[in-house]
Design an enzyme around this catalytic site. Structure first.
Site, PDB file in Angstrom:
ATOM      1  N   HIS A 359       0.711  -1.123  -0.104  1.00  0.00           N
ATOM      2  CA  HIS A 359      -0.110   0.054   0.099  1.00  0.00           C
ATOM      3  C   HIS A 359       1.075   1.284   0.157  1.00  0.00           C
ATOM      4  O   HIS A 359       0.132   2.359  -0.023  1.00  0.00           O
ATOM      5  CB  HIS A 359      -0.944   0.004   1.153  1.00  0.00           C
ATOM      6  CG  HIS A 359      -2.093  -0.778   1.078  1.00  0.00           C
ATOM      7  ND1 HIS A 359      -3.388  -0.406   0.460  1.00  0.00           N
ATOM      8  CD2 HIS A 359      -2.560  -2.133   1.319  1.00  0.00           C
ATOM      9  CE1 HIS A 359      -4.324  -1.198   0.581  1.00  0.00           C
ATOM     10  NE2 HIS A 359      -3.683  -2.608   1.071  1.00  0.00           N
ATOM     11  N   LYS A 547      -9.235  14.039   3.763  1.00  0.00           N
ATOM     12  CA  LYS A 547      -8.522  12.580   3.822  1.00  0.00           C
ATOM     13  C   LYS A 547      -7.476  12.889   5.122  1.00  0.00           C
ATOM     14  O   LYS A 547      -7.598  13.941   5.748  1.00  0.00           O
ATOM     15  CB  LYS A 547      -7.418  12.824   2.600  1.00  0.00           C
ATOM     16  CG  LYS A 547      -6.812  13.995   2.349  1.00  0.00           C
ATOM     17  CD  LYS A 547      -5.955  13.819   1.177  1.00  0.00           C
ATOM     18  CE  LYS A 547      -6.678  14.113  -0.402  1.00  0.00           C
ATOM     19  NZ  LYS A 547      -6.635  12.592  -1.041  1.00  0.00           N
ATOM     20  N   ARG A 548      -6.887  11.896   5.495  1.00  0.00           N
ATOM     21  CA  ARG A 548      -5.780  11.939   6.518  1.00  0.00           C
ATOM     22  C   ARG A 548      -4.886  13.179   6.386  1.00  0.00           C
ATOM     23  O   ARG A 548      -4.730  13.523   5.323  1.00  0.00           O
ATOM     24  CB  ARG A 548      -5.160  10.584   6.875  1.00  0.00           C
ATOM     25  CG  ARG A 548      -6.062   9.450   7.639  1.00  0.00           C
ATOM     26  CD  ARG A 548      -6.483  10.038   8.953  1.00  0.00           C
ATOM     27  NE  ARG A 548      -5.585  10.073   9.823  1.00  0.00           N
ATOM     28  CZ  ARG A 548      -5.313   9.166  10.553  1.00  0.00           C
ATOM     29  NH1 ARG A 548      -5.846   8.187  10.725  1.00  0.00           N
ATOM     30  NH2 ARG A 548      -4.381   9.213  11.450  1.00  0.00           N
ATOM     31  N   LYS A 553       0.430  14.519   1.657  1.00  0.00           N
ATOM     32  CA  LYS A 553      -0.900  14.650   0.876  1.00  0.00           C
ATOM     33  C   LYS A 553      -1.046  16.354   0.620  1.00  0.00           C
ATOM     34  O   LYS A 553      -2.054  16.824   0.020  1.00  0.00           O
ATOM     35  CB  LYS A 553      -1.937  14.259   1.617  1.00  0.00           C
ATOM     36  CG  LYS A 553      -2.132  12.699   1.555  1.00  0.00           C
ATOM     37  CD  LYS A 553      -3.201  12.241   2.759  1.00  0.00           C
ATOM     38  CE  LYS A 553      -3.423  10.783   2.862  1.00  0.00           C
ATOM     39  NZ  LYS A 553      -4.271  10.319   1.503  1.00  0.00           N
ATOM     40  N   THR A 655      -8.515   6.739  -2.611  1.00  0.00           N
ATOM     41  CA  THR A 655      -9.987   6.176  -3.048  1.00  0.00           C
ATOM     42  C   THR A 655     -10.800   7.408  -3.106  1.00  0.00           C
ATOM     43  O   THR A 655     -11.856   7.367  -3.450  1.00  0.00           O
ATOM     44  CB  THR A 655     -10.139   5.129  -2.245  1.00  0.00           C
ATOM     45  OG1 THR A 655     -10.104   5.419  -0.661  1.00  0.00           O
ATOM     46  CG2 THR A 655      -9.571   3.866  -2.589  1.00  0.00           C
ATOM     47  N   LYS A 659     -14.204   8.672  -5.205  1.00  0.00           N
ATOM     48  CA  LYS A 659     -15.609   9.100  -4.458  1.00  0.00           C
ATOM     49  C   LYS A 659     -16.239  10.265  -5.026  1.00  0.00           C
ATOM     50  O   LYS A 659     -17.266  10.528  -5.418  1.00  0.00           O
ATOM     51  CB  LYS A 659     -15.634   8.877  -3.040  1.00  0.00           C
ATOM     52  CG  LYS A 659     -15.303   7.587  -2.465  1.00  0.00           C
ATOM     53  CD  LYS A 659     -14.739   7.796  -1.000  1.00  0.00           C
ATOM     54  CE  LYS A 659     -14.006   6.369  -0.403  1.00  0.00           C
ATOM     55  NZ  LYS A 659     -13.422   6.657   0.848  1.00  0.00           N
TER      56      LYS A 659
HETATM   57  C1  PLP Z   1     -12.468   7.181   1.315  1.00  0.00           C
HETATM   58  C2  PLP Z   1     -11.825   7.518   2.634  1.00  0.00           C
HETATM   59  C3  PLP Z   1     -10.442   7.637   2.787  1.00  0.00           C
HETATM   60  C4  PLP Z   1      -9.359   7.770   2.089  1.00  0.00           C
HETATM   61  O1  PLP Z   1      -9.261   8.903   1.427  1.00  0.00           O
HETATM   62  P1  PLP Z   1      -7.973   9.392   0.494  1.00  0.00           P
HETATM   63  O2  PLP Z   1      -8.410  10.709  -0.167  1.00  0.00           O
HETATM   64  O3  PLP Z   1      -7.858   8.325  -0.666  1.00  0.00           O
HETATM   65  O4  PLP Z   1      -6.568   9.418   1.335  1.00  0.00           O
HETATM   66  C5  PLP Z   1     -10.339   8.246   4.204  1.00  0.00           C
HETATM   67  N1  PLP Z   1     -11.420   8.220   5.271  1.00  0.00           N
HETATM   68  C6  PLP Z   1     -12.334   8.303   4.823  1.00  0.00           C
HETATM   69  C7  PLP Z   1     -13.352   8.182   6.004  1.00  0.00           C
HETATM   70  C8  PLP Z   1     -12.917   7.632   3.757  1.00  0.00           C
HETATM   71  O5  PLP Z   1     -14.011   7.647   3.437  1.00  0.00           O
END
Ligand code: PLP
Length: 820
Positions: A359, A547-548, A553, A655, A659
Site C-alpha cells: 500500500h 483525507k488523513r 498529501k 480512493t 468517491k
Molecule cells: C475514502 C476515505 C479515506 C481515503 O481517502 P484518500 O483521499 O484516498 O486518502 C479516508 N477516510 C475516509 C473516511 C474515507 O471514506
C-alpha cells in the site's frame, strides 16, 4: 425483508415489541438510541435467515474462500447500508414513517464503527461489500478494538483526541461466537524434543502467557442476491486458571500479567496512518488476530478435508499491507508443529495460500521489528522466520553469485531487524500494488531486486470503491436521477454509467444534474452551519480536501494557496473573483506534530479570513471536525472540486479521488496514484492537472533534492505567504507558532531536506490550475458537462471491478448462489 417479501406490518410490530421488551417503553417514550437498537434488531432478524442460508450453501458446495486479513475495517454505519443491500431501504423508510419515526434520524443514532484509520481500512470495507455482492465466499478477519479511531474535536483551532467508545450501548448487528474461541500464546521459550518414533524434532513453547481470542461476527450483505458473508473480529479475554498448564497454575503474578495482556491487547486502534511506530503492543495485536484467524480457518477446513497439504485448493489468504504478514510464519508453525507436515510440505502449502498487497512506498511506513523484541515475544515464530530467511538467502546467492550487496538489500532479517515486506514478498504467491503507477514504481524502484528475481509474482490491482455506499446511500438524489436516466443496472455494474454520456449535450438533463448538486450543497451548508456555526454560500465553489492529514498529501499547499488568494483580494478588491468555499476535513495521528500544526494553521487562516468583512465573503474556509465515513458521504455529494494534490509518487492510489468522481466533482490534482487512471478515463479536459511528475520527483530525490531558496527569493508572492507564517498574521502576532512549518519549507534540518514534499516547487503550477478551475466554473453549463463526464466515466473505479480482477488473477474463487 427483501422487497418482494417485505411484510410491513410485521416489521412495525417487531420494532414495537423490541422497544417494549428491551426498554419497557413505548415508541413515544423511547430515546433515539433505543429506537436505533430496536430497528436494527428487527432488521437483523431477516439478515440472520440469509446468513444461515449462505452458510448452508457454503457447507454444501464447499467453495474456495478468501480470508481477507486486515488490521483495519473502516466500515462506517451499518443500518442504512444493510437496508440498501437488502433492497429494503425505501420500504423500511415508509414503514417507519407510518410510525412517526424518521429513518434518517435513526441512522444518525448509530455510532460510526471506525475500526480503521483511512484509505486502507475503507478499502477493506469496500472489498467486503463487493465480494458479497458478486457472490464470492469471503471472511474479513480483524480486531474488535474496544476503542476505534479517536473522535476529533477542534478546540481553539487545535485537534483534541477523544476516545471513541463505540460499543458503549452494544452493537446490534454482531454475534458473539464463544464456540470458536482460540488460545493465543506469547513469549516463553521453545524446547526442542526429539521424537524417536517420527524421527522429528518437536518444538514446544513453554512458560508463555496466553489470552483467549473470542470472535464476534458481523454480517456483510450482498446487494440483492441474499448472500451474507462474515466479518469476523476478535476480542480478547483473560484465560481462566482452569486453562493454564500445571506449571503456571497458582502463579499469581503470571495470572495478573495474563489478565492485563487480555485487557490491553484489543484496547485501541493505533491512529498512525502510513506510519510505523514499532510498538510492542502493536506486534501483539498482529499476532493475536492472525493466530486466532488461522487456527479457526484450519478447524473449518479440516471439518471437510483430511489433507492440509491441499489447503490452497479451498483457501486463499490476502494480507492487506504487511500488518498481517505474521500469517506466513503462523501458518508454517501450525502446519509443522500442529499438523505434522515437513518443512518443504508446509512451505509448499503456505506459498500457494498467502498473497500480499503493498500500500505504500514511503520509508517511514515500512514495518521493521527489532529482532530482540520479536524473538522474545514470538520465539517459535522467530525461529521459523530465521529458517525462511536462511533458505531464501541461499537462493539469492545461487542466483546472483558474489552479489552480497543484493543479499543485504533483500534479506528478511538484517541489521537486527525483521523486515515484514520482504517476508510477505518471499512467501506470497502474488504481490500487488494498488494503482498502475504505484505498481510500476514498486517494480522499477522500491522492490526492483524482488521484481528482478520473481517478476511473475507482481501484478496491479487498481483500487475501487463501492457505489452502493458512496452513491446510493450517500447521494440518493443523484442515484435516483441516474436510475431514471439509464436504469438501475449501474448498482451492480458501474460501467453502465457510460450511458450518461449522451446527456452531456442535453440542456434539460444538465439543468437537473446541476440542481441536484445544488441541493447537496445546501445539505452540506446546513451541516456546516450546525457544526461549525459558519454560513457558507451554496452558490460558491465548494473546493474540498478531505483525507488523513499527511505532509505528502499536502494540505499545507492548499492552505498556503488560500493565503495567497486572500492577499490578492486584499491588494485588489476590485479584481474579479468567483466566491470559493475551501473545505477541509482531516485527522492527524496523535503524535504527528507537524500534521497537528497544519490543522491549527488551517483553523487560524479560517478565523482570520471568515471574519474579515472587507472581502465580502469571497472566501470562506471551513474545517469539518471528525472526518469519518458518515460525514464523508455528505461531503462527497456536495463537492465541486476534488483536491488530490499529493507529491507525485507518494500516494499509492487514493480512493477519496474516486468517491468525488462518482459524485460529479472534477479532480484538481497531480499525476499521482489512481489520479493517472482517472484522467485517462475522463479525459484531461475534464480534470485540472498540475505539478511535477512522479519521474521528476524521484529524479530530484535521487539527486539530493532541489533548492527551495531559488523559489523563495525569486517569487515575491510565494515569499510573502511563507513569511506570513512567522510574521504573526495568522497567530495574533505570535511569531513562533508556525515557525516549524516555515522551517520545513526553507531550512534543511539534519537528515530532512528543506521542502521534502515539493510544495514551493509546485506552488505556481497549482495556483495556475486553480485559476483554470475558476475560469471553467464561470461557464455554468460547461462545468456541468465536466462534472457529468466525471460521473459517466467512473465505471472503472467500482470495487466490484477490482474484486473481479483479484478473483480472476489471484484468488480463483468459486461463486455461491443463495435462493430467496
Ligand atoms: C475514502 C476515505 C479515506 C481515503 O481517502 P484518500 O483521499 O484516498 O486518502 C479516508 N477516510 C475516509 C473516511 C474515507 O471514506
Amino acid at each position: 425483508m427483501y422487497s418482494k417479501r417485505f411484510e410491513k406490518e410485521a416489521f412495525k410490530e417487531e420494532v414495537k415489541n423490541n422497544i417494549k421488551n428491551l426498554y419497557r417503553k413505548t415508541i413515544e417514550e423511547a430515546t433515539g438510541r433505543q429506537i436505533f437498537q430496536a430497528v436494527s434488531l428487527a432488521v437483523k432478524e431477516t439478515i440472520i435467515d440469509y446468513w444461515l442460508a449462505t452458510q448452508a450453501e457454503m457447507e454444501k458446495e464447499d467453495p474456495k474462500t478468501v480470508y481477507y486479513m486486515s488490521m483495519e475495517f473502516l466500515m462506517g454505519r451499518a443500518l442504512g447500508n444493510n437496508l440498501i443491500n437488502m433492497t429494503a431501504y425505501k420500504e423500511v423508510k415508509e414503514a417507519l414513517d407510518e410510525m412517526g419515526i424518521d429513518l434518517n434520524a435513526v441512522e444518525d443514532e448509530e455510532p460510526d464503527p471506525a475500526l480503521g484509520n483511512g484509505g486502507l481500512g475503507r478499502l477493506a470495507a469496500c472489498f467486503l461489500d463487493s465480494l458479497a455482492t458478486l457472490g464470492y465466499p469471503a471472511y474479513g478477519c480483524g480486531i474488535r478494538y474496544r476503542y476505534g479511531m479517536f473522535k476529533q474535536k477542534i478546540e481553539n483551532g487545535y485537534q483534541v483526541e477523544v476516545p471513541d467508545n463505540w460499543l458503549k450501548d452494544g452493537n446490534p448487528f454482531e454475534i458473539r461466537r464463544d464456540e470458536y474461541a482460540k488460545e493465543v500464546r506469547f513469549g516463553g521459550d521453545v524446547r526442542i524434543e526429539y521424537d524417536p518414533v517420527t524421527k522429528r524434532n518437536n518444538f514446544i513453547q513453554e512458560n508463555y502467557s496466553s489470552v483467549l481470542a473470542v470472535p464476534y461476527d458481523m454480517p456483510i450483505i450482498g446487494y440483492g442476491n441474499h448472500v451474507v458473508n462474515t466479518l469476523r473480529i476478535w476480542d480478547a479475554e483473560a484465560i481462566t486458571d482452569f486453562h493454564l498448564d500445571a506449571f503456571n497454575r497458582g502463579d499469581y503474578r503470571h495470572a495478573v500479567e495474563q489478565e492485563n495482556l487480555a485487557k490491553m491487547i484489543v484496547d485501541v486502534l493505533y491512529p498512525c496512518d502510513d506510519h510505523y511506530a514499532g510498538k510492542e503492543l502493536r506486534l501483539k495485536q498482529q499476532y493475536f488476530f492472525i493466530s486466532a484467524s488461522l487456527q479457526a480457518l484450519l478447524v473449518r477446513y479440516k471439518k471437510k478435508h483430511d489433507d492440509v497439504r491441499k489447503l490452497h485448493e479451498k483457501v486463499t489468504i490476502q494480507m492487506n499491507d504487511t500488518h498481517p504478514t505474521l500469517a506466513v510464519a503462523e501458518l508454517m508453525h501450525l502446519l509443522i508443529d500442529q499438523e505434522g507436515l515437513e518443512w518443504d510440505e508446509a512451505w509448499d502449502v503456505t506459498t500457494k495460500t498467502v498473497a500480499y498487497t503493498n500500500h505504500t512506498i514511503m520509508a517511514e511506513a515500512l514495518e521493521k521489528w527489532p529482532v530482540d523484541l520479536f524473538s522474545r515475544l514470538l520465539p517459535r515464530i522467530y525461529q521459523i522466520i530465521q529458517e525462511i530467511d536462511r533458505r531464501f538467502i541461499e537462493q539469492v546467492r545461487s542466483r546472483y553469485p558474489g552479489d552480497e550487496g543484493r543479499v543485504a538489500r533483500m534479506a528478511i532479517i538484517r541489521d537486527g531487524q525483521v523486515k515484514m515486506a520482504h517476508l510477505a514478498i518471499v512467501a506470497g504467491y502474488s504481490v500487488n500494488g494498488v494503482a498502475r503507477l504505484h505498481t510500476e514504481i514498486l517494480k522499477h524502484e522500491e522492490l526492483k531486486d524482488f521484481y528482478d528475481m520473481m517478476p511473475e509474482k507482481f501484478n496491479n490491482k487498481t483500487n475501487g470503491i463501492t457505489q452502493r455506499r458512496f452513491l446510493m446511500h450517500g447521494n440518493p438524489l443523484l442515484a435516483d436521477w441516474v436510475t431514471k436516466r439509464i436504469g438501475d443496472g449501474w448498482i451492480t455494474d458501474l460501467s453502465q454509467m457510460s450511458r450518461l454520456k449522451k446527456y452531456v449535450d442535453d440542456p434539460k438533463a444538465l439543468a437537473e444534474f446541476r440542481e441536484i448538486k445544488y441541493q447537496n450543497k445546501l445539505r452540506l451548508a446546513e451541516y456546516i452551519k450546525k457544526y461549525n456555526g459558519i454560513e457558507v454560500d451554496p452558490r460558491s465553489i465548494f473546493d474540498v480536501q478531505v483525507k488523513r492529514l499527511h505532509e505528502y498529501k499536502r494540505q499545507f499547499l492548499n492552505i498556503l494557496h488560500v493565503m495567497y488568494l486572500y492577499n490578492q483580494i486584499k491588494d485588489h478588491p476590485e479584481m474579479y473573483f468567483y466566491p470559493r468555499t475551501f473545505i477541509f476535513g482531516a485527522k492527524a495521528a496523535a503524535g504527528y506534530v507537524r500534521a497537528k500544526e497544519t490543522i491549527k494553521l488551517i483553523n487560524s487562516v479560517a478565523d482570520v479570513i471568515n471574519n474579515d468583512k472587507s472581502i465580502n465573503g469571497k472566501i470562506k474556509v471551513v474545517f469539518i471536525e471528525d472526518y469519518r465515513v458518515s460525514n464523508a458521504e455528505i461531503i462527497f455529494a456536495a463537492a465541486d472540486v476534488s483536491e488530490q494534490i499529493s507529491t507525485a509518487s507518494k500516494e499509492a492510489s487514493g480512493t477519496g479521488n474516486m468517491k468525488f468522481m462518482l459524485n460529479g466533482a472534477p479532480t484538481l490534482g497531480t499525476m499521482d496514484g489512481a489520479n493517472v487512471e482517472i484522467v485517462e478515463e475522463v479525459g484531461i479536459e475534464n480534470a485540472f492537472i498540475f505539478g511535477l511528475s512522479s519521474d521528476e520527483v524521484i529524479n530530484f530525490e535521487n539527486n539530493g533534492g532541489y533548492n527551495p531558496a531559488d523559489i523563495y527569493f525569486n517569487d515575491w508572492d510565494i515569499k510573502r505567504v511563507v513569511d506570513q507564517l512567522i510574521d504573526g498574521t495568522y497567530s495574533n502576532g505570535d511569531r513562533e507558532m508556525y515557525r516549524d512549518l516555515y522551517d520545513s519549507l526553507v531550512n534543511t534540518h539534519g537528515q530532512e531536506r528543506a521542502d521534502r514534499y515539493f510544495i514551493l516547487k509546485d506552488f505556481r503550477s497549482y495556483a495556475d490550475a486553480q485559476k483554470r478551475v475558476e475560469e471553467a466554473y464561470k461557464d455554468r453549463e460547461g462545468w456541468a458537462k465536466k462534472a457529468l463526464m466525471n460521473v459517466a466515466c467512473c465505471g472503472k473505479f467500482s470495487s466490484d471491478r477490482t474484486i473481479q480482477e483479484y478473483v480472476d488473477d489471484i484468488w480463483h474463487l468459486d461463486h455461491i448462489k443463495v435462493d430467496a
